[in-house]
Design an enzyme around this catalytic site. Structure first.
Site, PDB file in Angstrom:
ATOM      1  N   SER A  77      40.868  61.289  64.571  1.00  0.00           N
ATOM      2  CA  SER A  77      41.950  60.827  65.454  1.00  0.00           C
ATOM      3  C   SER A  77      41.507  59.838  66.519  1.00  0.00           C
ATOM      4  O   SER A  77      42.361  59.221  67.174  1.00  0.00           O
ATOM      5  CB  SER A  77      42.638  62.019  66.116  1.00  0.00           C
ATOM      6  OG  SER A  77      43.492  62.662  65.201  1.00  0.00           O
ATOM      7  N   ALA A  78      40.229  59.639  66.707  1.00  0.00           N
ATOM      8  CA  ALA A  78      39.801  58.541  67.576  1.00  0.00           C
ATOM      9  C   ALA A  78      40.265  57.206  67.014  1.00  0.00           C
ATOM     10  O   ALA A  78      40.321  56.204  67.730  1.00  0.00           O
ATOM     11  CB  ALA A  78      38.287  58.563  67.747  1.00  0.00           C
TER      12      ALA A  78
END
Length: 415
Positions: A77-78
Site C-alpha cells: 500500500s505504499a
C-alpha cells in the site's frame, strides 16, 4: 556510496552497505540489529533533507543475492502514495478539480447513484467502494485491472459512503479509471511520465521492473500469507461480509478466497498487473526522492513540480473521523496520504504498506523518507507492520542530536 550532507560519516555495522551522517550511528546500529539477520530477506532506508541524503543504507539479501542500493521489492500500500501523485500532477495543470464529481471526468462512474461522489472523497477513502466481493470473485479478476475499473464504475456504493473506510485495493483501480478517462493513458504510463521522468527517479515502478531497469527485484521472503488458505481461516474470512463492525470492514476490503496466491513465489503474479494500490516495486532512495518534492514546497529535482495551491491542498487533513476499515484508527486522511496515530506525527504524512514498508514526508523540516523490506510473514506481521513507529522517532532523535540539529518543533514552511 551516497553523498551525505553533513560530511562526517557513521561507522556502519558489518554487512551493511551505503552511508549515513555521523549523528545517525545509533540509528544504523538499531537498523542492522532489526533487519540484518533474516534468511533471504533484507531492508533499506533512505532519508533526505532538502533533497540531500543524510542516510542511505541497506542490509541483508534479496533472495539469493546481497541487497544493494538498486534492490527494490513490492511495497504494497505504499504504492498509493505514488498513485496519488499522478492525480496531483493532473490537478496542478487544471485537468481535474478535487471538489468535482468523479463522473464529470469518468461518465461511466455515475452508475448506481455515484454521480455525486467527488475526487476529494475518492482520495480520502470515503467513496463507499472499499469492498472486494461485490466486484471480484477471485484472484483472476483482481489481476485484470481494466475489468476492475469497469466493475467499480458500475458498482453501487455501500453504507459507508461519505465516511472513511480504507479502500485497500479498490483505491488503485479508482484512480486508474479516473486518470485514464482524463488522459487516455494507463496508470503505469502516467506514473512513468508524471512521476518518474519529471523527478529523474531510478527504482520506482508499477509492477515488474522492465528488463533494462537497474532495479533488482527482491522476492518476498518467509511464510507470507499462506495461512489464509487454511480451512479455518478461509471459512471465517470467506464470510467477511457478514462480520459486523471493524473486523468485517477490514475483511471485506482485503480478503477474497485465494487472493494470497498472487504474492507467492519468486515470480509472483501480482507483478504482471497494474494495481495502483498495492504492486509498486521500489527502492528506498526512490521513495525518498519522490517524497522529497513534497518536502520542499513542490520543488523536485531542482525545479517546480507542484504549485503552491496544490501543495496547500496536500497538507490539509480531509477528515479527522476514525477509519471504519482500520479498526477505527485516526488516520487523518489527506488527498491520498495519511498521518500516523502517534505523538508528533500530525504534520507528517505519507503511506505505509502491508509488511511495514513506507514513504514519508515531514514538510516542516524538509525531510523525506523511504523504507523498504521484503519479509512478508503472517507470524511476524505484528513486529514488521509498525516499523515506522520506531524508525521515525529514532531517526528524529538522531537528527536533533547532530551538528545541524533541528528544533523539537518547527514552524510550517507555508506559514
Amino acid at each position: 556510496m551516497s553523498n551525505v550532507a553533513s560530511g562526517d560519516l557513521a561507522v556502519l555495522p558489518p554487512g551493511m552497505g551505503g552511508s549515513a551522517a555521523a549523528e545517525f550511528a545509533p540509528f544504523v546500529r538499531a537498523f542492522a540489529r532489526a533487519f540484518g539477520n533474516r534468511r533471504g530477506a533484507g531492508a533499506a532506508f533512505a532519508l533526505y533533507r532538502n533533497e540531500e541524503p543524510l542516510v542511505d543504507i541497506w542490509i541483508g539479501s534479496g533472495g539469493d543475492v546481497p541487497w544493494t542500493r538498486d534492490t527494490g521489492t513490492i511495497v504494497f500500500s505504499a504504492t498509493k502514495g505514488i498513485t496519488a501523485m499522478v492525480v496531483h500532477r493532473l490537478a496542478d495543470r487544471g485537468l481535474l478539480d478535487y471538489s468535482a464529481p468523479v463522473a464529470e471526468y469518468w461518465p461511466e462512474f455515475a452508475a448506481n447513484g455515484k454521480h455525486k461522489i467527488t475526487v476529494r472523497q475518492m482520495l480520502s477513502h470515503r467513496a463507499g467502494l472499499s469492498g472486494l466481493a461485490p466486484i471480484a470473485s477471485g484472484p483472476t479478476d483482481v489481476l485484470d485491472h481494466r475489468l476492475m475499473e469497469q466493475r467499480l464504475a458500475a458498482a453501487k456504493p455501500d453504507r459507508l459512503l461519505g465516511r472513511p473506510a480504507y479502500h485497500a485495493l479498490t483505491f488503485g483501480w479508482l484512480v486508474a479509471g479516473l486518470t485514464r478517462a482524463i488522459t487516455g493513458a494507463s496508470l503505469g504510463e502516467l506514473i512513468r511520465t508524471e512521476v518518474v521522468e519529471p523527478l529523474g527517479i531510478e527504482g520506482l515502478h508499477l509492477g515488474r521492473p522492465p528488463a533494462d531497469s537497474a532495479t533488482s527485484f527482491a522476492p518476498l521472503a518467509d511464510s507470507q500469507l499462506g495461512m489464509l488458505a487454511r480451512p479455518l481461516g478461509a471459512a471465517v474470512l470467506g464470510r467477511g461480509h457478514r462480520i459486523p463492525g471493524a473486523l468485517g470492514a477490514v475483511t471485506r476490503g482485503l480478503f477474497l478466497p485465494g487472493l494470497e496466491t498472487i504474492v507467492e513465489g519468486r515470480n509472483p503474479a501480482i507483478l504482471d498487473t497494474e494495481l495502483g494500490a498495492a504492486n509498486g516495486v521500489c527502492t528506498a532512495p526512490a521513495l525518498a526522492a519522490m517524497y522529497s518534492a513534497l518536502a520542499n514546497d513542490g520543488i523536485g529535482a531542482g525545479r517546480r513540480y507542484l504549485g503552491d495551491h496544490t501543495m496547500k491542498a496536500l497538507r490539509r487533513v480531509e477528515t479527522y473521523q476514525p477509519d471504519h476499515a482500520l479498526f477505527y484508527l485516526p488516520m487523518l486522511w489527506r488527498l491520498g496520504y495519511h498521518s500516523l496515530p502517534m505523538p508528533g506525527a500530525h504534520a507528517g504524512f505519507g503511506h505505509l504498506g502491508l509488511g511495514g514498508s513506507f514513504g514519508w514526508v515531514e514538510p516542516r523540516l524538509g525531510l523525506s523518507v523511504g523504507f523498504v523490506h521484503n519479509r512478508l510473514s503472517a507470524a511476524q506481521l505484528g513486529y514488521d507492520q509498525p516499523a515506522a513507529f520506531w524508525l521515525l522517532p529514532l531517526m528524529m532523535r538522531c537528527l536533533r542530536a547532530g551538528p545541524g540539529r533541528v528544533p523539537s518543533s518547527a514552524p510550517s514552511k507555508a506559514a
